[in-house]
Design an enzyme around this catalytic site. Structure first.
Site, short mmCIF file in Angstrom:
data_model
loop_
_atom_site.label_atom_id
_atom_site.label_comp_id
_atom_site.label_asym_id
_atom_site.label_seq_id
_atom_site.Cartn_x
_atom_site.Cartn_y
_atom_site.Cartn_z
N ASP A 56 -6.84 -6.92 0.87
CA ASP A 56 -7.90 -6.39 0.04
C ASP A 56 -9.38 -6.30 0.85
O ASP A 56 -9.56 -7.38 1.70
CB ASP A 56 -8.23 -7.22 -1.40
CG ASP A 56 -8.90 -6.32 -2.48
OD1 ASP A 56 -8.62 -5.29 -2.39
OD2 ASP A 56 -9.83 -7.15 -3.03
N THR A 70 0.87 -1.17 0.02
CA THR A 70 0.09 -0.13 0.03
C THR A 70 0.82 1.19 -0.17
O THR A 70 1.95 1.17 0.62
CB THR A 70 -0.88 -0.05 1.02
OG1 THR A 70 -1.94 1.14 1.10
CG2 THR A 70 -0.26 0.27 2.60
N ASN A 71 0.27 2.25 -0.81
CA ASN A 71 1.02 3.72 -0.39
C ASN A 71 -0.07 4.46 0.42
O ASN A 71 0.16 5.66 0.55
CB ASN A 71 1.43 4.24 -1.73
CG ASN A 71 2.66 3.41 -2.54
OD1 ASN A 71 3.60 3.24 -1.84
ND2 ASN A 71 2.41 3.03 -3.64
N GLY A 92 -13.14 6.23 3.52
CA GLY A 92 -13.77 5.34 2.77
C GLY A 92 -15.42 5.59 3.30
O GLY A 92 -15.59 6.55 3.55
P1 IMP Z 1 -8.87 -1.72 -0.08
O1 IMP Z 1 -9.04 -3.12 -0.56
O2 IMP Z 1 -8.40 -1.68 1.32
O3 IMP Z 1 -8.16 -0.74 -0.95
O4 IMP Z 1 -10.57 -1.03 0.15
C1 IMP Z 1 -11.26 -1.00 -0.86
C2 IMP Z 1 -12.15 -0.08 -0.46
O5 IMP Z 1 -13.05 -0.59 0.58
C3 IMP Z 1 -11.54 1.45 -0.09
O6 IMP Z 1 -11.53 1.98 -1.25
C4 IMP Z 1 -12.74 1.89 0.81
O7 IMP Z 1 -13.72 2.51 -0.18
C5 IMP Z 1 -13.35 0.76 1.41
N1 IMP Z 1 -12.65 0.49 2.71
C6 IMP Z 1 -11.57 -0.40 2.93
N2 IMP Z 1 -11.12 -0.42 4.10
C7 IMP Z 1 -11.92 0.70 5.00
C8 IMP Z 1 -12.05 0.98 6.12
O8 IMP Z 1 -11.44 0.63 7.15
N3 IMP Z 1 -12.99 1.86 6.20
C9 IMP Z 1 -13.78 2.52 5.45
N4 IMP Z 1 -13.79 2.08 4.13
C10 IMP Z 1 -13.10 1.03 3.51
#
Ligand code: IMP
Length: 193
Positions: free
Chosen positions: A68, A7-8, A149
């Protein structure tokens, strides 16, 4: 131990390094000269986490992990799920995603939802998966300014604060990523003994 995390995103780095503790130095793809998007084109969280970890491992040869996450809303058949980042638009537009989620839930009484995180670890060439889930519900309007998010719309079971009304430590204690990360940390600690 030095370990590469796919991650960045500064929020995620801070959350994850707090859970892993002092014995681990997290490095980012950028630190290792991997720039540009890491592909995540699989139809499941497990597939995407593995795809990202394998991509980094192939380029750097380092021990690494990738996560993910998806928000799975019961009344929407598990959507946005693996599409959580790009629910409303092609980019990571959190405000637009939240607006669309609220619109799609209008008139629905079942607001149950969960966050699910899958972490893929590649350690000494071996692959391992860890899962973390937090159950909760979606409220009708955003509350709170912390996190990122869907945090302002998600209230985890057992309380009435949204994730966006919690500080990082409070969120980590119950969150999907915190839970998955503690499983990862427990595994790493167990094999180092
Ligand atoms: P990622 O796989 O962690 O990049 O998450 C994908 C998407 O899920 C993100 O772009 C957010 O929209 C949502 N997401 C992931 N983790 C969280 C969190 O802890 N809180 C709120 N939204 C999240």
């Amino acid at each position: 131990m030095e370990i590469l995390f796919a991650t960045n995103n500064a929020h995620k780095l801070a959350e994850v390094s707090a859970v892993l503790g002092d014995g681990y130095r997290l490095v980012t793809p950028r630190d290792c000269g991997v720039t540009g998007e890491i592909p995540e084109t699989q139809p499941t969280l497990e597939g995407n986490a593995l795809q990202k970890a394998r991509y980094l491992h192939a380029r750097t040869g380092r021990n690494c992990f990738a996560d993910d996450t998806g928000l799975e809303v019961e009344a929407l058949g598990g959507a946005p799920g693996v599409h959580s980042a790009r629910y409303a638009t092609d980019g990571h537009d959190f405000a637009a995603n939240n607006r669309l989620l609220l619109r799609n839930l209008e008139g629905k009484t079942n607001r149950r939802a969960r966050f699910r995180t899958v972490i893929a670890l590649i350690l000494n060439g071996e692959e391992h998966l860890f899962e973390g889930i937090v159950e909760g519900h979606i409220i009708p309007a955003e509350r709170g300014a912390e996190g990122f998010g869907y945090d302002p719309l998600f209230v985890p079971e057992g309380g009435d604060k949204t994730f966006a009304e919690m500080d990082a430590a409070e969120k980590n204690a119950v969150s999907h990523r915190g839970r998955a990360m503690r499983k990862l940390a427990a595994y790493l600690h167990s094999i180092e003994k």
